[in-house]
Design an enzyme around this catalytic site. Structure first.
Site, PDB file in Angstrom:
ATOM      1  N   GLY A 166     -53.156 -24.865  94.127  1.00 22.00           N
ATOM      2  CA  GLY A 166     -53.277 -26.277  94.481  1.00 22.00           C
ATOM      3  C   GLY A 166     -54.278 -26.470  95.596  1.00 22.00           C
ATOM      4  O   GLY A 166     -55.208 -27.247  95.487  1.00 22.00           O
ATOM      5  N   THR A 202     -48.064 -19.088  96.334  1.00 20.70           N
ATOM      6  CA  THR A 202     -47.909 -18.480  97.649  1.00 20.70           C
ATOM      7  C   THR A 202     -46.863 -17.381  97.673  1.00 20.70           C
ATOM      8  O   THR A 202     -46.875 -16.530  98.559  1.00 20.70           O
ATOM      9  CB  THR A 202     -47.457 -19.555  98.651  1.00 20.70           C
ATOM     10  OG1 THR A 202     -46.225 -20.112  98.179  1.00 20.70           O
ATOM     11  CG2 THR A 202     -48.486 -20.657  98.784  1.00 20.70           C
ATOM     12  N   GLY A 224     -44.573 -25.431 104.078  1.00 21.46           N
ATOM     13  CA  GLY A 224     -43.599 -25.409 102.996  1.00 21.46           C
ATOM     14  C   GLY A 224     -42.490 -24.402 103.215  1.00 21.46           C
ATOM     15  O   GLY A 224     -41.323 -24.763 103.405  1.00 21.46           O
ATOM     16  N   GLN A 280     -51.654 -13.786 100.666  1.00 21.39           N
ATOM     17  CA  GLN A 280     -52.074 -15.081 101.212  1.00 21.39           C
ATOM     18  C   GLN A 280     -53.230 -14.913 102.185  1.00 21.39           C
ATOM     19  O   GLN A 280     -54.212 -15.647 102.137  1.00 21.39           O
ATOM     20  CB  GLN A 280     -50.908 -15.748 101.947  1.00 21.39           C
ATOM     21  CG  GLN A 280     -49.913 -16.419 101.041  1.00 21.39           C
ATOM     22  CD  GLN A 280     -50.537 -17.628 100.380  1.00 21.39           C
ATOM     23  OE1 GLN A 280     -51.083 -17.542  99.287  1.00 21.39           O
ATOM     24  NE2 GLN A 280     -50.475 -18.755 101.031  1.00 21.39           N
ATOM     25  N   GLY A 332     -45.744 -19.983 109.290  1.00 19.73           N
ATOM     26  CA  GLY A 332     -46.515 -20.505 108.158  1.00 19.73           C
ATOM     27  C   GLY A 332     -47.852 -19.806 108.060  1.00 19.73           C
ATOM     28  O   GLY A 332     -48.555 -19.659 109.055  1.00 19.73           O
ATOM     29  N   GLY A 346     -50.096 -20.130 105.041  1.00 21.36           N
ATOM     30  CA  GLY A 346     -50.857 -20.529 103.863  1.00 21.36           C
ATOM     31  C   GLY A 346     -52.341 -20.743 104.103  1.00 21.36           C
ATOM     32  O   GLY A 346     -53.154 -20.549 103.210  1.00 21.36           O
ATOM     33  N   GLU A 347     -52.707 -21.157 105.314  1.00 14.71           N
ATOM     34  CA  GLU A 347     -54.080 -21.609 105.496  1.00 14.71           C
ATOM     35  C   GLU A 347     -54.885 -20.803 106.498  1.00 14.71           C
ATOM     36  O   GLU A 347     -56.112 -20.781 106.452  1.00 14.71           O
ATOM     37  CB  GLU A 347     -54.058 -23.102 105.867  1.00 14.71           C
ATOM     38  CG  GLU A 347     -53.581 -23.903 104.670  1.00 14.71           C
ATOM     39  CD  GLU A 347     -53.174 -25.322 104.975  1.00 14.71           C
ATOM     40  OE1 GLU A 347     -54.025 -26.199 104.854  1.00 14.71           O
ATOM     41  OE2 GLU A 347     -51.998 -25.564 105.292  1.00 14.71           O
TER      42      GLU A 347
END
Ligand code: MOS
Length: 706
Positions: A242, A470, A511, A601, A664, A666-667
């Site tokens: 996504g 993820t 998330g 990731q 977190g 993810g990024e």
């Protein structure tokens, strides 16, 4: 499922393959466009071929006579929707998704019609045959340096923050850097294109979709179509990527319209080419950095201003100047994000929105300042480590950036690095190394979960999470297992269904943390009840959680993940080709739930950093207002041969305010990666590359213009 022993284990922190991995590699896992429905009709979107103007007419009659065609929806006949609301993420809807409401065309690739037919092939043929007449107007798609209409926009805080006297501090500085950096328009391109099927089933609207949050999509569709949220169900079981692009978009809205008009299931899938104008993208940026420092490298002045673009119909800002507010302090600290509206599609969140391009400029500028100060770039950063948030004044919940650099330098072999550029050779190749900081906010948002003790001794978790690749589903399985003091094999996790109740989206790197909080709360309470002798009835014993209060009680702090990126490059001065030879990333990103998927990731983000540094660039044609090569042949992304061995590790950095210790991940992997590569290219060649991507032609010509 019941064969494993019910033993207490410490699953969080140990490597587990994806719980749905076997389903995915055998094709058992079905993606949104693969799920069969009876009487399914297929919708094909028709996009505008002009960049600005009005639709004069849609010649739908000849197309309606074509084989299998059931309907042609356009602004003249489509159901009306309500766009006067503020959505889940605090912003009004992007009108690009509220399709067919008026005759205006604000950019090339604007959805003007949906052709629905019995088969996908019939729909496509009819869509390609549909003649649309336009009244064309002159367009402006040029993202110029000094656009007269640029304006500041508040986005996650004030657009402009000016603390201290910048000019005075610059004048008093021993060393000053003033440079402009640019990044191009970039596109997400998840492997699975956007796809949705909508149907009315017994008075309830069902949408099977590929998205980053079913609650998000369900709540927005309910508002658009003025429906009671309970009368609508959105599912998103497996998602093939996504990266920020899979929110509410034209395909879901068009599918709902067609399913409503035709009273049969309708599926709309975007083509790869359509995604270039319908799925959002990362705005290009023009960023100016002015840094002033004492001779010992201490910052007196920091100015980071960034210009990005948006469409004429919706405001989205790529907040590239934002991270400087967290990263480095200065006596005068000025940051500004500005926006210009052009006749282009609306950009959107794309992996590390703001941080990815912002870190390229900021972390390149720090490398340039280190060179000017005669300091090692790591030492420069260590000397500018703030005690508290440089702009907020808030304490950090944890700031392990120096520890990441220390561990990274040791592992990469940074010590003893000759700082002089252009002096290392391997045959005709020039070699260099570079480093940069990585950073990304750590956040959590309210979520709910339900955990059921089944009569057979297993457990079922229902949480409206989304796994966009993820590994979230697996991470939640491990979190639940530990809270239940059982083995992961005894826990099944169901996600991606708006009927499971409110939960945050797979976005903002928030998330897994947000969902894990809710899952842990419900699972722990269930375990306690069972320990106190609660009996499990045949239908199971369920405990529900809601973290709204707990998340709301978090004290205001600077909450971030940090990391140190290292890259080694080889530059061919004959061809201009840059090849990354190795990369290392060391992260302080909270408790790592599943080292296997977490490593994936980080590596995925760093791979994208290579792609951003060297390959990705969507080029818009001044004449037509559209892209050159809106496909994966024309838009280059890093392929296997471009990606060297990437080493990733992390330091112990549990978040003290999170029940599982998660921050977190993810990024953050993409943040700083392009800067580390650009800094390595300078170290190899002695030439600074301030414009991405670092294409062969730029390498070949850069020195000549210097
Ligand atoms: Mo991410 S850009 O918040 O999906």
């Amino acid at each position: 499922m019941t064969t494993a022993p019910a033993a207490r284990r410490n699953s969080v922190g140990t490597a587990h393959t994806r719980v749905e991995g076997r389903d995915k590699v055998t094709g058992t896992a079905r993606y949104a466009a693969e799920i069969p429905f009876d009487e399914l009709a297929h919708g094909w979107l028709v996009l505008s071929t002009v960049a600005r103007g009005r639709i004069r007419s849609v010649e739908d009659a000849p197309v309606l006579a074509m084989p299998g065609v059931a309907a042609v929806l356009h602004h003249g006949n489509a159901p009306r929707v309500d766009t006067d609301y503020v959505g889940l993420l605090g912003v009004p809807p992007d009108p690009t998704a509220a399709v067919f409401q008026h005759d205006r065309v604000p950019h090339l690739g604007w959805p003007v019609a949906l052709v629905v037919a019995d088969t996908s092939e019939q729909a496509r043929e009819a869509a390609e045959a549909l003649v649309v007449h336009y009244e064309q107007e002159p367009h402006d798609v040029d993202f110029a340096a000094e656009h007269p209409d640029a304006y500041p926009v508040d986005n996650h805080g004030p657009a402009v923050i000016e603390n201290g006297d910048l000019e005075a501090e610059l004048a008093a500085s021993d060393v000053v850097l003033d440079a402009e950096y640019t990044t191009p328009e970039e596109h997400h391109n998840p492997m699975e294109p956007h796809a949705a099927t909508a149907l009315w089933d017994g008075g309830r609207l069902e949408i099977v979709d590929s998205n980053q949050g079913t609650m998000w999509v369900a709540s927005e569709l309910a508002k658009l179509f003025s429906l009671d949220p309970a009368s609508l169900r959105v599912r998103s079981e497996h998602v093939g990527g996504g990266f920020g692009s899979k929110g509410v978009r034209a395909h879901q809205v068009a599918a709902v319209m067609a399913a409503t008009v035709l009273q049969r299931p309708v599926r709309v899938v975007m083509t790869r080419r359509q995604m270039f104008s319908l799925a959002g993208y990362r705005s290009p940026t023009r960023q100016r950095l002015r840094l002033g420092a004492d001779a010992d490298g201490r910052l007196r002045a920091l100015e980071h201003s960034s210009l990005s673009l948006t469409s004429t119909v919706h405001e989205f800002m790529e907040s590239a100047a934002l991270p400087a507010r967290t990263m480095y302090g200065a006596d005068a600290h000025h940051t500004a994000n500005r926006l210009v509206r052009l006749d282009v599609p609306t950009p959107t969140w794309m992996r590390a929105p703001g941080e990815a391009p912002g870190s390229f400029a900021l972390e390149s500028a720090f490398d340039e300042l280190a060179e000017k100060c005669g300091l090692d770039p790591i030492e420069l950063r260590v000397r500018n480590e703030p005690e508290r948030g440089p702009v907020s004044g808030l304490p950090f919940s944890g700031r392990n950036l120096p520890a990441c650099f220390r561990e990274g330098a040791r592992r990469f072999g940074w010590e003893g690095r000759d700082p002089r550029p252009g002096v290392r050779r391997d045959g005709r190749l020039l070699l260099g190394t570079g480093t940069a900081a990585a950073f990304f906010p750590a956040g959590s948002a309210p979520s709910t979960a339900a955990v059921t003790a089944e009569a057979d001794g297993t457990f079922t978790v229902r949480v409206n999470a989304t796994d966009i690749g993820t590994g979230a589903r697996t991470a939640l399985t491990l979190v639940a297992a530990d809270a239940l003091e059982t083995a992961p094999e005894r826990v099944r996790v169901h996600i991606g269904d708006s009927d499971f109740g409110p939960a945050f989206i797979a976005g903002g790197s928030m998330g897994t943390r947000s969902w894990a909080w809710a899952v842990k709360a419900a699972a722990e309470e269930l375990r306690e009840r069972l320990a106190l002798g609660a009996t499990v009835p045949p239908e199971g014993l369920t405990v529900r959680s809601d973290t709204t209060e707990a998340v709301g009680a978090l004290a205001p702090k600077e909450r971030h993940s940090f990391g140190a990126q290292f890259a080694e490059v080889a530059v061919d001065p004959a061809t201009g080709e840059v090849r990354v030879r190795r990369m290392l990333g060391i992260f302080a990103a909270g408790r790592i739930v599943n080292p296997l998927t977490a490593r994936g990731q980080f590596i995925g983000g760093m791979t994208w950093g290579i792609s951003m540094a060297l390959h990705e660039e969507a080029v818009r044609d001044h004449g037509t207002g559209g892209h050159y090569g809106a496909d994966l042949a024309g838009y280059h992304v890093a392929a296997h041969a471009d990606v060297p061995p990437i080493e990733v590790d992390w330091i112990d950095d549990p978040d003290p305010d999170d029940p599982v210790g998660i921050k977190g991940i993810g990024e953050i992997g993409i943040v700083g990666a392009a800067a580390a590569i650009a800094n390595a290219v300078w170290h190899a060649t002695g030439v600074r590359h301030r414009h991405l991507p670092i294409r062969p032609d730029r390498v070949l010509t850069a020195g000549r213009h210097a």
